[in-house]
Design a protein around this motif. Structure first.
Motif, PDB file in Angstrom:
ATOM      1  N   CYS A   1       4.396   5.550  -5.601  1.00 61.41           N
ATOM      2  CA  CYS A   1       4.550   5.533  -7.059  1.00 61.41           C
ATOM      3  C   CYS A   1       3.433   6.315  -7.742  1.00 61.41           C
ATOM      4  O   CYS A   1       3.680   7.110  -8.665  1.00 61.41           O
ATOM      5  N   PHE A   2       2.234   6.101  -7.289  1.00 58.65           N
ATOM      6  CA  PHE A   2       1.088   6.785  -7.881  1.00 58.65           C
ATOM      7  C   PHE A   2       1.166   8.286  -7.619  1.00 58.65           C
ATOM      8  O   PHE A   2       0.878   9.118  -8.491  1.00 58.65           O
ATOM      9  N   GLY A   3       1.572   8.623  -6.388  1.00 55.74           N
ATOM     10  CA  GLY A   3       1.695  10.040  -6.050  1.00 55.74           C
ATOM     11  C   GLY A   3       2.776  10.739  -6.859  1.00 55.74           C
ATOM     12  O   GLY A   3       2.617  11.909  -7.236  1.00 55.74           O
ATOM     13  N   LEU A   4       3.874  10.036  -7.128  1.00 58.49           N
ATOM     14  CA  LEU A   4       4.939  10.630  -7.944  1.00 58.49           C
ATOM     15  C   LEU A   4       4.499  10.843  -9.386  1.00 58.49           C
ATOM     16  O   LEU A   4       4.881  11.828 -10.029  1.00 58.49           O
ATOM     17  N   ILE A   5       3.693   9.927  -9.919  1.00 61.48           N
ATOM     18  CA  ILE A   5       3.206  10.072 -11.294  1.00 61.48           C
ATOM     19  C   ILE A   5       2.325  11.321 -11.429  1.00 61.48           C
ATOM     20  O   ILE A   5       2.425  12.071 -12.403  1.00 61.48           O
ATOM     21  N   PHE A   6       1.464  11.548 -10.427  1.00 58.16           N
ATOM     22  CA  PHE A   6       0.525  12.667 -10.483  1.00 58.16           C
ATOM     23  C   PHE A   6       0.905  13.770  -9.487  1.00 58.16           C
ATOM     24  O   PHE A   6       0.041  14.467  -8.954  1.00 58.16           O
ATOM     25  N   LEU A   7       2.207  13.922  -9.256  1.00 55.92           N
ATOM     26  CA  LEU A   7       2.681  14.868  -8.255  1.00 55.92           C
ATOM     27  C   LEU A   7       2.263  16.300  -8.607  1.00 55.92           C
ATOM     28  O   LEU A   7       2.611  16.828  -9.672  1.00 55.92           O
ATOM     29  N   ASN A   8       1.482  16.901  -7.698  1.00 60.71           N
ATOM     30  CA  ASN A   8       1.041  18.305  -7.812  1.00 60.71           C
ATOM     31  C   ASN A   8       0.320  18.609  -9.126  1.00 60.71           C
ATOM     32  O   ASN A   8       0.358  19.750  -9.609  1.00 60.71           O
TER      33      ASN A   8
ATOM     34  N   HIS B   1       0.825  -1.209   0.000  1.00 58.76           N
ATOM     35  CA  HIS B   1       0.000   0.000   0.000  1.00 58.76           C
ATOM     36  C   HIS B   1       0.863   1.264   0.000  1.00 58.76           C
ATOM     37  O   HIS B   1       0.542   2.231  -0.705  1.00 58.76           O
ATOM     38  N   VAL B   2       1.940   1.245   0.766  1.00 56.06           N
ATOM     39  CA  VAL B   2       2.788   2.440   0.845  1.00 56.06           C
ATOM     40  C   VAL B   2       3.524   2.675  -0.478  1.00 56.06           C
ATOM     41  O   VAL B   2       3.530   3.799  -1.010  1.00 56.06           O
ATOM     42  N   LEU B   3       4.146   1.621  -1.015  1.00 54.11           N
ATOM     43  CA  LEU B   3       4.905   1.781  -2.257  1.00 54.11           C
ATOM     44  C   LEU B   3       3.993   2.112  -3.430  1.00 54.11           C
ATOM     45  O   LEU B   3       4.353   2.931  -4.300  1.00 54.11           O
TER      46      LEU B   3
END
Length: 642
Positions: A403-410, A397-399
Motif C-alpha cells: 500500500c505504501f509503495g503504491l502511494i509513492f510509486l516511482n 508487513h507485506v500489505l
C-alpha cells in the motif's frame, strides 16, 4: 516408614508477630490512610504435614502465604524462619509457557534445575506417572483441564525436589472430585517428608479431614491453630456447640463473620494470636467431649520452637550451608510418621517412594550461560509454533509495504515532489515505530506473570532471561522489517544503490529495535488495559516532535532542537532524509519549468541538516535504544520483585 535417601532434611516454617500494612489510596493516587491486613500473627507449619490457612474472604490468607514464602517483603514486619532456597510457590493461576507440551515443559524444568543430571528422561516419566499425567505428555499445557494444569504446576516444581511447598488456593476452579484428588496428592507429598502449606477458603468436610493441621485467620488475626479434629472441642471451651449437620470448617468461619466479628478477639486471645496451638491428649479430648465448665483450662502447648523464640533477630533466616556428607548423615531424622494412609491410595504412595529415590542428584545452581541457551532455544520454538501470529505479522508487513509503495510509486526521483518526499520518510518511520510498540504492549503482560513465578522459584535468573528475550526476537524482527523495507524502497523508485539501501534498511531496523524496547518496557510495567492507553499516549508526543518545524527548520529554537533529540522518531526521520537525499545524490528529474528542490543539496539546506553526520545520528539512535532497553530491564526487575 522407609527413608528416602535423596530427600534433603526439611525444616519447619515458623513465624512470630507478623504484621502486614498497606496504604489505602483514593482513585489509586492519593494516600488516604493505612489498613492492617495481618495483625501480629504467629504460628508454625511442621515438616511432614499438610497445613491449610483458612478463613473468610479478606481475612489475610494470601497475604500471610505471600509473607511466609517471601513473595512479598515490602510493608511486612515480623520474624519468619524458613529455608528459602528449599521452597517453592505455586500460584492460584496455573500459567505456563504457551505452545509447549507437558513433556517439553518438564524437560525445560529439568534443564534449568538439574543441568548435570543424566537421568532427566527417567525422572520426567516417573513424575508424570505418579501425577497421572503421562498420557498427556504430548498435549499443549493450555489444552489441559484445570486439575491437570494444577498437577502440572506441582510436577514442574517436583523436578528439583523442594522441601517446602506454598500453594495459593490449589482447589480454586476445580470440581469437588478433582479438588479432593488434588488435596489427597498434596497429603501424600507431605508424608514423603515435605512441608506443604496452602490457602483454602471453605473446604468441604472430605477435604477438611485430609489436612494435618489448620490455621484459621479472621480479620488478620489467628482464631484457631491445631488439628481439624479438635475444632469442636476448642469451640466448646467458649460454650459454642457446633450443630451436628454442620461441617466444623464451615462453622468456625461462619462464627468469624457473625455479629460483625465480635467473637474474633475472644478466639484470638485463646490462641495468643497463633503462639499457642490446641493439641489435647486422648484422655483430655474424651473429657471435653463429655462436657466442659468455666474452670476448664485449654490443654495447649507452645507452638514455636524455643530456639526460634530466643533468636528472632532477622526477618528471613536461611539454613546454613552443609556438605553432602552432612546431608547424608542427617537425612534419616526428618521423615514424619504422623497420620495414617488414606484408603485407596496405597499403590500411589508406593510409587511416590520409588520416585523420590530417583531424585538423589544434588541440585546445583546453573550458570547464566546455560540458562540463556536453554531459554533462547525455548523462545525460538514458541515463536516458530505461533503460526497464526506469524501469518498475521507477515501479511501486515507485506500489505503495508505494498500500500505504501503504491502511494509513492516511482516518486523517489521527482524533483517537484519535495513535500511528498518528506511525507514518505516520516511515514516509513511512523509505520515501523507504531507497529513495534503495540505488539509487545498487547502480548507481554501475560508473560510477566509466568516470569515472576519462575524466577521466584529459582528456575533462572532475570539477566539470562532478559538477554534471551532480546536475542530471540531479533531473527523474526529483522526478517519482517527487511521484507517491508525492501518492497517500499524499490517500489518508490529510489536510487538502485545497494549501499544506500543498506543505510535505509539499517535506520528502519534501528527504529524497530528502539520501538520494541519502548513497547516491552510499557508491557512489563502496565496491564494490557493500561498499556493500551499508555502506549499511544507515549508515542504521540514523539510523533509530534518528528513532524515539527520542517517548514521553518532554520528558525527552530535551541531548546526545541535539544528536545527533538529525545524523540527517536525525529532522529530516525532526519537520518532517513539524509540517506535518501544526501551523499552527493545527483539532481532529481523535473517535469516542470523550474524545480527549486531539484538539487537534493537545496532540500538538505532548507531542512538545516546538511551539516549533520550519519555517525552522529546513529549514535543518538544507539543511545536511545540502550535507554529503552535499560528501562525495560528495570521494569522487569521491579515487576519480578528482585
Amino acid at each position: 516408614m522407609e527413608h528416602n535417601a535423596c530427600l534433603k532434611p526439611s525444616k519447619d516454617v515458623e513465624f512470630q508477630d507478623v504484621y502486614y500494612t498497606v496504604k489505602e489510596r483514593k482513585h489509586y493516587i492519593k494516600v488516604t490512610g493505612t489498613r492492617q491486613i495481618l495483625r501480629g500473627v504467629s504460628g508454625s507449619f511442621r515438616n511432614g504435614q499438610l497445613s491449610a490457612i483458612m478463613g473468610p474472604s479478606g481475612a489475610g490468607k494470601s497475604s500471610l502465604l505471600n509473607a511466609l514464602s517471601g513473595l512479598r517483603t515490602s510493608d511486612v514486619k515480623g520474624h519468619i524462619k524458613i529455608e528459602r532456597k528449599g521452597s517453592c510457590y505455586i500460584t492460584q493461576e496455573d500459567n505456563h509457557q504457551t505452545l509447549l507440551t507437558v513433556e517439553e515443559l518438564m524437560t525445560l524444568s529439568c534443564n534449568l534445575k538439574l543441568p548435570h543430571c543424566k537421568r532427566n528422561a527417567e525422572i520426567i516419566t516417573e513424575i508424570l506417572e505418579n501425577l497421572h499425567l503421562n498420557h498427556r505428555r504430548n498435549v499443549y499445557a493450555e489444552k489441559l483441564s484445570g486439575g491437570e494444569r494444577k498437577r502440572l504446576s506441582i510436577a514442574l516444581e517436583l523436578v528439583a525436589n523442594p522441601k517446602i511447598f506454598f500453594l495459593d488456593e490449589p482447589t480454586s476452579g476445580l470440581d469437588e472430585v478433582t479438588a479432593a484428588q488434588c488435596i489427597r496428592l498434596l497429603s501424600q507429598l507431605a508424608k514423603e517428608g515435605r512441608t506443604i502449606v496452602c490457602t483454602i477458603h471453605q473446604p468441604s468436610a472430605t477435604i477438611f479431614n485430609y489436612f494435618d493441621s489448620i490455621f484459621v485467620l479472621a480479620n488478620g488475626q489467628c482464631v484457631y491453630q491445631g488439628q481439624p479434629g479438635t475444632v469442636i472441642p476448642f469451640l466448646r471451651h467458649v460454650h459454642i456447640e457446633c450443630p451436628k449437620y454442620y461441617s466444623p470448617s464451615d462453622y468456625i468461619i461462619e462464627l468469624c463473620d457473625a455479629d460483625e466479628g465480635k467473637l474474633i478477639p475472644v478466639l484470638s486471645e485463646l490462641t495468643d494470636n497463633g503462639k499457642l496451638i490446641y493439641a489435647p491428649q486422648h484422655h483430655q479430648q474424651q473429657q471435653q467431649l463429655n462436657g466442659l465448665n468455666n474452670t476448664t483450662t485449654l490443654p495447649i502447648c507452645q507452638n514455636l520452637s524455643k530456639d526460634f523464640q530466643q533468636s528472632v533477630r532477622t526477618f528471613f533466616v536461611e539454613e546454613p550451608k552443609r556438605s553432602r556428607w552432612q546431608h547424608f548423615l542427617s537425612a534419616g531424622t526428618n521423615l514424619s510418621t504422623d497420620g495414617t494412609l488414606i484408603g485407596g491410595v496405597t499403590a500411589f504412595y508406593e510409587h511416590l517412594k520409588t520416585f523420590t529415590k530417583l531424585l538423589d542428584t544434588e541440585h546445583e545452581d546453573t550458570s547464566s550461560l546455560h540458562q540463556f541457551c536453554v531459554l533462547f532455544k525455548m523462545m525460538l520454538v514458541r515463536i516458530m509454533r505461533a503460526r497464526v501470529a506469524l501469518l498475521i505479522q507477515f501479511l501486515h508487513h507485506v500489505l503495508t509495504a505494498l500500500c505504501f509503495g503504491l502511494i509513492f510509486l516511482n516518486l523517489g526521483n521527482q524533483g517537484s515532489r519535495m513535500f511528498d518526499h518528506l511525507k514518505f520518510c516520516i511515514g516509513v518511520i511512523i509505520i515501523i515505530a507504531y507497529t513495534q510498540v503495540m505488539v509487545p504492549i498487547l502480548s507481554y503482560p501475560m508473560e510477566i506473570k509466568i516470569v515472576r513465578k519462575e524466577t521466584f522459584n529459582r528456575w533462572y535468573k532475570l539477566t539470562p532471561y532478559y538477554m534471551a528475550l532480546n536475542f530471540s526476537r531479533l531473527p523474526l524482527q529483522i526478517a519482517l522489517n527487511m521484507i517491508m523495507l525492501t518492497i517500499i524502497y524499490w517500489m518508490s523508485g529510489l536510487p538502485p544503490q545497494l549501499w544506500r539501501f543498506g543505510l535505509f534498511a539499517s535506520i528502519g531496523l534501528m527504529t524497530s529495535l528502539i520501538a520494541e524496547g519502548m513497547g516491552l518496557a510499557i508491557g512489563m510495567t502496565f496491564s494490557i488495559t493500561n498499556g493500551s492507553a499508555v502506549g499511544p499516549l507515549t508515542i504521540a508526543p514523539l510523533m509530534g516532535l518528528a513532524v515539527y518545524g520542517f517548514d521553518f527548520a532554520a528558525q527552530i529554537p535551541y531548546a526545541m532542537n535539544l528536545l527533538m533529540k529525545f524523540s527517536y522518531i525525529r532522529v530516525a526521520v532526519v537520518a532517513l532524509i539524509l540517506t535518501v537525499f544526501g551523499f552527493e545524490r545527483p539532481e532529481l528529474e523535473c517535469d516542470e519549468m523550474y524545480c527549486h528542490f531539484g538539487d537534493p543539496r537545496v532540500l538538505l539546506k532548507f531542512l538545516d541538516i546538511e551539516q549533520l553526520s550519519m555517525w552522529y545520528l546513529f549514535s543518538l539512535l544507539t543511545m536511545l535504544m540502550l535507554f529503552y532497553r535499560v528501562l525495560m530491564y528495570l521494569s522487569l526487575r521491579r515487576r519480578c520483585g528482585t
